[in-house]
Design a protein around this motif. Sequence first.
Motif, PDB file in Angstrom:
ATOM      1  N   GLU C 166      75.027  27.311  37.805  1.00  0.00           N
ATOM      2  CA  GLU C 166      74.712  28.677  38.395  1.00  0.00           C
ATOM      3  C   GLU C 166      75.127  28.446  39.903  1.00  0.00           C
ATOM      4  N   PHE C 167      74.921  27.153  40.484  1.00  0.00           N
ATOM      5  CA  PHE C 167      75.265  26.946  41.765  1.00  0.00           C
ATOM      6  C   PHE C 167      76.880  27.164  41.979  1.00  0.00           C
ATOM      7  N   ILE C 168      77.658  26.433  40.998  1.00  0.00           N
ATOM      8  CA  ILE C 168      79.126  26.762  41.021  1.00  0.00           C
ATOM      9  C   ILE C 168      79.804  28.173  40.857  1.00  0.00           C
ATOM     10  N   LEU C 169      79.050  28.719  40.014  1.00  0.00           N
ATOM     11  CA  LEU C 169      79.412  30.375  39.900  1.00  0.00           C
ATOM     12  C   LEU C 169      78.958  31.239  41.011  1.00  0.00           C
ATOM     13  N   LEU C 170      77.857  31.160  41.346  1.00  0.00           N
ATOM     14  CA  LEU C 170      77.348  32.123  42.378  1.00  0.00           C
ATOM     15  C   LEU C 170      77.575  31.811  43.615  1.00  0.00           C
ATOM     16  N   ASN C 171      77.527  30.569  44.079  1.00  0.00           N
ATOM     17  CA  ASN C 171      77.816  30.076  45.453  1.00  0.00           C
ATOM     18  C   ASN C 171      79.401  29.662  45.796  1.00  0.00           C
ATOM     19  N   LEU C 172      79.899  29.001  44.783  1.00  0.00           N
ATOM     20  CA  LEU C 172      81.264  28.452  45.030  1.00  0.00           C
ATOM     21  C   LEU C 172      82.309  29.572  44.615  1.00  0.00           C
ATOM     22  N   LEU C 173      82.306  29.870  43.163  1.00  0.00           N
ATOM     23  CA  LEU C 173      83.111  30.899  42.867  1.00  0.00           C
ATOM     24  C   LEU C 173      82.688  32.575  43.454  1.00  0.00           C
ATOM     25  N   LYS C 174      81.826  32.939  43.849  1.00  0.00           N
ATOM     26  CA  LYS C 174      81.176  33.954  44.167  1.00  0.00           C
ATOM     27  C   LYS C 174      81.122  34.889  42.980  1.00  0.00           C
ATOM     28  N   VAL C 175      80.768  34.495  41.875  1.00  0.00           N
ATOM     29  CA  VAL C 175      80.692  35.194  40.672  1.00  0.00           C
ATOM     30  C   VAL C 175      79.512  36.123  40.696  1.00  0.00           C
ATOM     31  N   LYS C 176      79.436  37.445  40.137  1.00  0.00           N
ATOM     32  CA  LYS C 176      78.367  38.208  39.829  1.00  0.00           C
ATOM     33  C   LYS C 176      77.824  38.031  38.345  1.00  0.00           C
ATOM     34  N   ASP C 177      76.526  37.849  38.330  1.00  0.00           N
ATOM     35  CA  ASP C 177      76.059  37.676  36.829  1.00  0.00           C
ATOM     36  C   ASP C 177      74.621  38.011  36.920  1.00  0.00           C
ATOM     37  N   ALA C 178      74.300  39.317  37.154  1.00  0.00           N
ATOM     38  CA  ALA C 178      72.856  39.657  37.406  1.00  0.00           C
ATOM     39  C   ALA C 178      71.941  39.569  36.338  1.00  0.00           C
ATOM     40  N   GLY C 179      72.641  40.068  35.017  1.00  0.00           N
ATOM     41  CA  GLY C 179      71.849  39.987  33.912  1.00  0.00           C
ATOM     42  C   GLY C 179      71.946  38.562  32.980  1.00  0.00           C
ATOM     43  N   GLY C 180      72.924  37.548  33.651  1.00  0.00           N
ATOM     44  CA  GLY C 180      73.093  36.324  33.109  1.00  0.00           C
ATOM     45  C   GLY C 180      73.815  36.117  31.886  1.00  0.00           C
ATOM     46  N   SER C 181      74.673  37.038  31.440  1.00  0.00           N
ATOM     47  CA  SER C 181      75.412  36.793  30.273  1.00  0.00           C
ATOM     48  C   SER C 181      76.175  35.734  30.015  1.00  0.00           C
TER      49      SER C 181
END
Lengths: 469, 469, 469
Positions: C166-181
């Motif tokens: 989650e840290f890699i996705l949301l903070n490093l890659l700035k990915v959006k994934d609100a529903g957590g697919s």
Amino acid sequence: MAWNTNLRWRLPLTCLLLQVVMVILFGVFVRYDFDADAHWWTERKHKNLSEMENEFYYRYPSFQDVHVMVFVGFGFLMTFLQRYGFSAVGFNFLLAAFGIQWALLMQGWFHFLEDRYIVVGVENLINADFCVASVCVAFGAVLGKVSPIQLLIMTFFQVTLFAVNEFILLNLLKVKDAGGSMTIHTFGAYFGLTVTRILYRQQPRAEQGETEFCVPVGPLCHDCFNSAISYHGDSQHRAAINTYCSLAACVLTSVAVSSALHKKGKLDMVHIQNATLAGGVAVGTAAEMMLMPYGALIIGFICGIISTLGFVYLTPFLESRLHIQDTCGINNLHGIPGIIGGIVGAVTAASASLEVYGKEGLVHSFDFQGFKRDWTARTQGKFQIYGLLVTLAMALMGGIIVGLILRLPFWGQPSDENCFEDAVYWEMPEGNSTVYIPEDPTFKPSGPSVPSVPMVSPLPMASSVPLVP
Amino acid sequence: MAWNTNLRWRLPLTCLLLQVVMVILFGVFVRYDFDADAHWWTERKHKNLSEMENEFYYRYPSFQDVHVMVFVGFGFLMTFLQRYGFSAVGFNFLLAAFGIQWALLMQGWFHFLEDRYIVVGVENLINADFCVASVCVAFGAVLGKVSPIQLLIMTFFQVTLFAVNEFILLNLLKVKDAGGSMTIHTFGAYFGLTVTRILYRQQPRAEQGETEFCVPVGPLCHDCFNSAISYHGDSQHRAAINTYCSLAACVLTSVAVSSALHKKGKLDMVHIQNATLAGGVAVGTAAEMMLMPYGALIIGFICGIISTLGFVYLTPFLESRLHIQDTCGINNLHGIPGIIGGIVGAVTAASASLEVYGKEGLVHSFDFQGFKRDWTARTQGKFQIYGLLVTLAMALMGGIIVGLILRLPFWGQPSDENCFEDAVYWEMPEGNSTVYIPEDPTFKPSGPSVPSVPMVSPLPMASSVPLVP
Amino acid sequence: MAWNTNLRWRLPLTCLLLQVVMVILFGVFVRYDFDADAHWWTERKHKNLSEMENEFYYRYPSFQDVHVMVFVGFGFLMTFLQRYGFSAVGFNFLLAAFGIQWALLMQGWFHFLEDRYIVVGVENLINADFCVASVCVAFGAVLGKVSPIQLLIMTFFQVTLFAVNEFILLNLLKVKDAGGSMTIHTFGAYFGLTVTRILYRQQPRAEQGETEFCVPVGPLCHDCFNSAISYHGDSQHRAAINTYCSLAACVLTSVAVSSALHKKGKLDMVHIQNATLAGGVAVGTAAEMMLMPYGALIIGFICGIISTLGFVYLTPFLESRLHIQDTCGINNLHGIPGIIGGIVGAVTAASASLEVYGKEGLVHSFDFQGFKRDWTARTQGKFQIYGLLVTLAMALMGGIIVGLILRLPFWGQPSDENCFEDAVYWEMPEGNSTVYIPEDPTFKPSGPSVPSVPMVSPLPMASSVPLVP
């Protein structure tokens, strides 16, 4: 003893009479709260309030959960009893329907009187549900050996006593009890256990049925209970966090104790279900205080251990020595956790400080230095303990009186061998295969001298066929 | 008659076709409502609105409950039928999935057209769920003797008629019906009963199964239904209070009548469950009006009596004399309570006064002296009654037409002896012990002249073993 | 192999140890978030905020639903297994209780560290529930062949890996994934499937029981999941609409495919239930984006087809060829829909435009032109795909390592012939008729060479009596 369990005239007349009285009293006393009155629009404009600032939006999500829990949840918690599912659900429903009306009136006279009217809003609805929750707890202690008429009588008296006790605690002793550890759970449990002691009979034990449909409803129940009537804002917020933490810790220690006490290390589903409720009850009083997340974990930790030990050692002891038949284990689910909750609340309140709460926070949480001059955290803690003791006294005394009233022989209670039997009061569906219907249970020649006929349910019989060759 | 119940191509093609049409129509017509559009942020700053002032926060808690009720709740209310649980839950799910899409479009064209687009927000979602709730009610009347294709056709027409009826009532007659006593319950019940009359067959009666898992879902259902689309603030607040009161009173009088009508004074679970729904339906139209808490109690009081009498006397009469097979008792659950609700709404509206509502309150509640000049409380009451009559007319006429369409022989309906049989349309799990699977029910030589084979479920047989020596 | 399944000391010590560590770590690190702290009142006055502007009111209704779903819902989704209901519900409860505590810490260290404290509010609670939801998904893959100790170990590692991913996705890659697919469903599914591959055994197949109590919980679950941690206002609003639409379309195409693939056109309940979940998962990542209602319909349309095909063709293939035993079909419920969701999110993000979102909307949704300079919609889309790939890699690698750890022989896992057997770890109630209790399953002489004894449940036997003459 063979009582007449045909309620054809007694039950209808009781219900109709009660409902007519309710209509009249509501007509004379009950009006809408300002936030639920059409005049709100006039005032709102003057005060420049947003539409969102209606009390409804602060409380509605919690209210829904509490209301469903009280009407449906408690009943379902008790459906683990073979052949008593209809009564558990149906009687719970009946007592809730009468109880919330009477509670709106009783609590209204004590707390919500404006001019000469009781003003009713969503907060009253939640409070009435809370009051009835306490009756549901007591129902768990007496179920199986009482008639619906007895339950209505018990509801009438218990709601009255609840309201008096609540008034003493909240208004006279200025006690804080947002989650109702004392007012709801301790009071309900010990009131119910006292009544069931007085109604003691050596009836055939209730057969336990399909426990697997007994959902662990704790998470549904307690997050909403504890935050439902907390103050707006940070208090409701904190109550949710504390309950969440306490419950989680309680599950882990319950599993530990449950496994450690079984000779092969197996778990007991009843203990796990229990943990989800007990953890929430134990944090009830202190839920809105600055308990800190680790504090909530510690409470859950302790409560999981004590409550599970109670199931294993205390419940059998109560039955064999004290003749208190705690069929649903409410002493472990509500009684002990409620007392723990009351003590924790006292300690937490006594250690409140300006540093932890801030000046506005302290005033907002406890109203120190507000209308309560010379009031300190220590005083608050002391009065919290007084509140707990008053609650226990009210529960015991009230339980004795109500128990004696219920022992009168004309309330249509079931005979000893028909305890825990749906078919006494319910028309059973013919095709229903999970419930055994005796020929005519209410007219069997029965008395204390006749040995009670073992009532075999059909399914265990089927499974006595040798299955593995 | 032996119809072909193999739906291998008919059902898939119907579903895919409907879904493709929906995608195209949504593509052409449906956009997000302003409050759900990313442009909201631009406007919000200009208007200096709080983030809370998004319609989402006023409606979301109610929406969740309504949505779950429609998708899951109605289906479960019908699982009391032995061997028809899959169909009750699964078909309800199918018709809801198609129905809400079509309802979003139909209601959108009538009520939410901006520019040339239907703008969709949480209020539309609730309205679509309400519309489908009406179809679920009608499903309760026809279940057991229709195929999934017939249900999709019925859904298509019923949603269309619902939207037209709603438009006539709300927009042309300016009727108030926040809880849908008329538009949802009366319409759904009499539409469904008309259709089932036209589809009448002398099929073997549905066997009732384990009623005990039939939860009294009323409290879950009606508090949210009645307040979900009320106006913000006091109206939503009042709707919750009125429903709470009506439901409580309805339970007490239902218990009274249920017990009084049984020769040994026993209760019937069906009546108690019913009371929790009927009490909410009867207060639907007037829920957001200044009905007063005692007014709500009186309505619940009356509805509990009439509705329970309906179960005991009216349902058998309808079947034997009028050939209307009301398997789920929807006439007592939705039909009669809906009519009561409509009349109560008319009376309450007709007696609205400046004193009770205040000027802003009156305008806000009924829009008198707003765009409706020369409009008085009496006029409003009169039009409420017209609304009820229009609803009944639409339900009867629509029901006749749709019933005749459904009688066409190529929709894959079950043969007479396979009514109320899951195995016709469902692949049954082998290990499933509560459902009896006949060898191949769909290919039995069957016709009106062959006597219908009694389908015995395994469990009553097991319980016919003598159990008490 | 005959392992010792007596957990009398191992399980209690593990639970107590974990809980003591949690108390200490919470004491050192965890404090209340500002909105849940009593100091809020001081600041609130200064900032002139309304009481409603507390984060609690934005999130609480969603939180309740998510929390109940995680603690109770997932467990119940798995009770379709005959003789494994206690374990499904009870173990799910245990892992959730430990998992949320550990998740609060792990996610806190990564995302909510202020000063040196983790500040906890309702958003953290939801995030911890989401993290545990991912463990529940993986539990669906391994259930039946693991002990509670193994589940606690798996939970420990999976929560840790989830937080890192989650840290890699949301903070490093700035990915959006609100529903957590991606973060919840894809990660949970492929992690669990990898672990179950490594734990592969030729155990007797799990017997399926009474599927009819398996509620389609999708509507409960996904509307709340997808909107729970979206941004305030339009994003939460849009997430609810998109999920509602996707789910409806998914049901229709699932019905179509389910019927088309059966030789007599019959439906399979498992496919319909599945559709209600898969449709929500597939729209998870893009739920808060400007997907448009028809976009959501198209996604549901596609997902219903692919997911149902997966049940029919892919699950048997995985088991026979790849030795991946997907008992609950999580590949079709979470794996494939999660990947679809990740791709849809990437495409939707890549096609974001100033016109569709407006300037404030774009900044608010993706933070373009905020701290992310030179960031375009295309870049965002590209990084969304990277996020999906990272998630898959983490799931596979993590699954292999954890699987190997769980293969160590001293965790108390059940022997091959006692897989999917409640009685190994649970004290079974005697009166319970739906569960067959072998004499002492844990001490049977057993080894790979002994043929596994068929464990017959009593009910199918009863139904083998000839019923139709």
